[in-house]
Design a protein around this motif. Structure first.
Motif, PDB file in Angstrom:
ATOM      1  N   GLY A 229      10.158   9.765  -4.325  1.00  0.00           N
ATOM      2  CA  GLY A 229       9.817   9.085  -5.319  1.00  0.00           C
ATOM      3  C   GLY A 229       9.626   7.690  -4.338  1.00  0.00           C
ATOM      4  O   GLY A 229       8.494   6.945  -4.909  1.00  0.00           O
ATOM      5  N   ARG A 232       6.404   6.951  -2.098  1.00  0.00           N
ATOM      6  CA  ARG A 232       5.516   6.760  -3.968  1.00  0.00           C
ATOM      7  C   ARG A 232       4.536   5.829  -3.915  1.00  0.00           C
ATOM      8  O   ARG A 232       4.008   4.831  -3.742  1.00  0.00           O
ATOM      9  CB  ARG A 232       5.535   8.250  -4.469  1.00  0.00           C
ATOM     10  N   ALA A 235       3.819   3.296  -0.867  1.00  0.00           N
ATOM     11  CA  ALA A 235       1.832   3.771  -0.893  1.00  0.00           C
ATOM     12  C   ALA A 235       1.093   2.858  -1.635  1.00  0.00           C
ATOM     13  O   ALA A 235       0.825   2.239  -1.115  1.00  0.00           O
ATOM     14  CB  ALA A 235       2.359   4.724  -0.323  1.00  0.00           C
ATOM     15  N   VAL A 236       1.924   3.446  -3.051  1.00  0.00           N
ATOM     16  CA  VAL A 236       1.153   2.205  -3.815  1.00  0.00           C
ATOM     17  C   VAL A 236       1.190   0.695  -4.041  1.00  0.00           C
ATOM     18  O   VAL A 236      -0.024  -0.171  -3.960  1.00  0.00           O
ATOM     19  CB  VAL A 236       1.366   2.728  -5.246  1.00  0.00           C
ATOM     20  N   ALA A 292       6.052   7.945 -12.825  1.00  0.00           N
ATOM     21  CA  ALA A 292       4.418   8.375 -11.217  1.00  0.00           C
ATOM     22  C   ALA A 292       3.705   8.251 -11.644  1.00  0.00           C
ATOM     23  O   ALA A 292       2.285   8.096 -10.601  1.00  0.00           O
ATOM     24  CB  ALA A 292       5.132   9.750 -10.388  1.00  0.00           C
ATOM     25  N   SER A 296       0.472   5.380 -10.217  1.00  0.00           N
ATOM     26  CA  SER A 296      -0.607   5.749 -10.012  1.00  0.00           C
ATOM     27  C   SER A 296      -2.153   4.895 -11.111  1.00  0.00           C
ATOM     28  O   SER A 296      -3.130   4.673 -10.715  1.00  0.00           O
ATOM     29  CB  SER A 296      -0.447   6.562  -9.758  1.00  0.00           C
ATOM     30  N   ALA A 394      -4.859   4.387  -2.782  1.00  0.00           N
ATOM     31  CA  ALA A 394      -3.385   4.996  -2.416  1.00  0.00           C
ATOM     32  C   ALA A 394      -2.574   5.547  -4.280  1.00  0.00           C
ATOM     33  O   ALA A 394      -2.038   6.680  -4.306  1.00  0.00           O
ATOM     34  CB  ALA A 394      -2.521   3.402  -2.962  1.00  0.00           C
ATOM     35  N   THR A 398      -1.535   9.833  -4.659  1.00  0.00           N
ATOM     36  CA  THR A 398      -0.110  10.147  -5.572  1.00  0.00           C
ATOM     37  C   THR A 398       0.085  10.627  -6.552  1.00  0.00           C
ATOM     38  O   THR A 398       0.527  10.884  -6.847  1.00  0.00           O
ATOM     39  CB  THR A 398       0.503   8.143  -5.433  1.00  0.00           C
ATOM     40  N   PRO A 401      -0.221  14.733  -6.521  1.00  0.00           N
ATOM     41  CA  PRO A 401       0.957  15.285  -6.121  1.00  0.00           C
ATOM     42  C   PRO A 401       1.751  14.447  -7.439  1.00  0.00           C
ATOM     43  O   PRO A 401       2.591  15.687  -7.796  1.00  0.00           O
ATOM     44  CB  PRO A 401       2.056  14.301  -4.833  1.00  0.00           C
ATOM     45  N   ALA A 402       1.940  13.429  -8.059  1.00  0.00           N
ATOM     46  CA  ALA A 402       2.583  13.863  -9.212  1.00  0.00           C
ATOM     47  C   ALA A 402       1.863  14.052 -10.414  1.00  0.00           C
ATOM     48  O   ALA A 402       2.992  14.506 -10.893  1.00  0.00           O
ATOM     49  CB  ALA A 402       2.451  12.088  -9.635  1.00  0.00           C
TER      50      ALA A 402
END
Length: 416
Positions: A229, A232, A235-236, A292, A296, A394, A398, A401-402
Motif C-alpha cells: 500500500g 501505491r 505513486a498516486v 486503495a 485511485s 497513476a 493502481t 491491482p487494487a
C-alpha cells in the motif's frame, strides 16, 4: 513513538476527533508550527529578490530550499521513528529556526554573496521538523476506530490546505508593515514555538499505545515493515502533485491568453475552497469501498475534471472547473495517507506519511518545470490534458491491482 492510550468512539464525528483527550492542544500546536511552512517560501523569494535585485538568484535559492526539503523529508521522518518525537523534533526545529534567522539577516544585507544565500537555503531546507507526518502518526496511534481516524486525517489535510493560504496572506501583511526578511524571522518563531508546544503535549510524552482488546488491525501487513500500500499511495500522490503543479502555471497562461489576469487568484482560491469542502465531506461519509480503490478513483476524477477544464471558453468558467477539481484534492491526499498508514507498522508510521508527502511535493515541483516547457509550444487545451495525464495514469495503474485483491481482504476492509 510513544503516545497515550488510543481512543475508540461510538459516534465518529469531527467533534469526537477534537474531544479526544489532548487532541486540540496537540493539533493546534502542530498547526502553529506548520504555519511556518506557509510563510517561509514566499518570504524567502521576496527577501532574496529585494536583497540581490535578481529574480534568477531568488529562483535558484528557492529551488535549492525546496529541493533539500523534499529530498530529505523521509530522512527526517526516520529520525523521529528511531529516536521519538521529543528527541528528534526539538533539535530539528532549533536548527531550522537559527538558519531562517540567519537567512533573514543575510538577505537584509545587499552585500551578501548569492552563493552564501544558496548555502544557507540548502541547510535551512534540510532541517524543518516533519510536524505533518508526526501529527498523522499520532492520530493513528490515538484512534483505533478507522472511521474516526479518517475524519482526523481529513481535518488535518483541510487545515494544512488552509495554512498554505493563510501563510502568504501573513507575508503580505509583514511586507507591507515591516519587510520580507521579517517574514523569515516570523517563520523561525512559528516553527520553534509550535514544535516546543507540540512535544510538551501529554500525547507526545505519554505512555506507550495500548491496543484496545478486540480491535482489528486495518491491514494484514500492518505489524511489519511497509507493505504494497505504501508505494501505491506514494505513486498516486505523485500523480496528483504533478497534476496540480502543472495546472497552477497553466491557469496563469490561460488567464493571460484571455487578457484576464485577475482570474488567477480566483482560480487558486476556488481550488483551495473546493479542496476544503471535499475534504470535510469525505471525512464525514461512511465509506464501504476499500481505501486503495477510493484513492485511485479520486485521482482519476481529479485528472478528468482538470483535463476538461482546458476547454473552458472563459477564465471565469475555468474558475468553476477549478472549484470542482478541488473537491477531489483533499480526499485524494487523505486517502493516500490512510493507505500508507494501513500498510505499515507503528515503527514506520512517520516515514510512511513523509514518503507520501515527499512524493506529492516532488511531483508538484517537477510538473511546474515541465509545464513551463509546454506553454507556448502546444495549444492550452492540450497542455491541460497532458497535465492531467499523470493523475489518470497513476489512478489506472493502481486501481487495477487494487481490484484484483483477494475477496476476503476486500470484504474484511469494507466491514470497518
Amino acid at each position: 513513538m510513544s503516545v497515550i492510550s488510543p481512543v475508540r468512539s461510538p459516534a465518529p464525528t469531527y467533534a469526537a476527533v477534537l474531544r479526544t483527550p489532548h487532541a486540540r492542544r496537540t493539533f493546534g500546536a502542530a498547526l502553529l508550527g506548520r504555519l511556518s511552512y506557509g510563510v517561509a517560501p514566499l518570504s524567502l523569494v521576496l527577501s532574496v529578490k529585494d536583497g540581490t535585485g535578481s529574480y534568477a538568484a531568488a529562483g535558484t535559492v528557492m529551488a535549492v530550499f525546496g529541493l533539500t526539503g523534499v529530498l530529505l523529508s523521509p530522512a527526517r521522518a526516520a529520525l523521529v521513528d528511531r529516536f521519538g518525537p521529543r528527541r528528534a523534533l526539538v533539535p530539528l526545529a532549533a536548527g531550522s529556526a537559527v538558519l531562517l534567522v540567519a537567512l533573514a539577516m543575510a538577505t537584509a544585507r545587499p552585500a551578501t554573496p548569492p552563493v552564501a544565500l544558496v548555502a544557507l537555503a540548502a541547510a535551512a531546507g534540510a532541517l524543518p521538523p516533519p510536524l505533518g507526518p508526526v501529527s498523522r502518526a499520532l492520530w493513528s496511534g490515538m484512534l483505533t476506530d478507522r472511521d474516526l481516524l479518517r475524519r482526523a486525517y481529513s481535518l488535518d489535510t483541510v487545515a494544512e490546505e488552509l495554512l498554505f493560504v493563510t501563510g502568504p496572506l501573513l507575508v503580505g501583511l509583514l511586507v507591507r508593515y515591516a519587510s520580507a526578511p521579517a517574514g523569515l524571522a516570523v517563520s523561525a518563531g512559528l516553527v520553534l514555538t509550535g514544535t516546543l508546544a507540540f512535544v510538551t503535549s501529554p500525547v507526545v510524552r505519554g505512555g506507550a499505545v495500548e491496543q484496545v482488546p478486540g480491535t482489528p488491525e486495518p491491514a494484514a501487513d500492518r505489524r511489519g515493515g511497509p507493505g504494497a500500500g505504501l508505494p501505491r499511495a506514494a505513486a498516486v500522490a505523485a500523480g496528483v502533485g504533478m497534476c496540480l503543479g502543472a495546472v497552477e502555471l497553466l491557469v496563469i497562461a490561460f488567464a493571460d491568453a484571455h487578457q484576464r489576469p485577475g482570474a488567477v487568484p480566483w482560480a487558486a482560491a476556488a481550488l483551495s475552497a473546493g479542496s476544503a469542502v471535499g475534504g470535510l465531506v469525505y471525512g464525514a461519509v461512511q465509506w464501504r469501498v476499500p481505501t486503495a480503490v477510493r484513492l485511485s478513483s479520486l485521482a482519476l476524477g481529479l485528472g478528468a475534471v482538470l483535463a476538461v477544464a482546458g476547454l473552458s471558453p472563459h477564465p471565469y468558467a475555468l474558475v468553476g472547473w477549478m472549484a470542482l477539481g478541488g473537491l477531489f484534492v483533499a480526499p485524494a491526499l487523505t486517502s493516500a495517507y490512510l493507505l500508507a498508514d494501513e500498510a505499515v507498522g507503528e515503527e514506520w508510521r512517520t516515514r510512511a506519511g513523509a514518503w507520501v508527502n515527499t512524493a506529492f511535493n516532488a511531483g508538484t515541483t517537477a510538473a511546474t518545470a515541465g509545464a513551463g516547457l509546454l506553454v507556448g509550444r502546444l495549444p492550452l487545451p492540450l497542455c491541460f490534458a497532458l497535465a492531467a495525464l499523470p493523475a489518470v495514469l497513476a489512478a489506472v495503474g493502481t486501481l487495477l491491482p487494487a481490484r484484483r485483491r483477494p475477496a476476503s481482504a476486500v470484504g474484511a476492509e469494507s466491514l470497518k
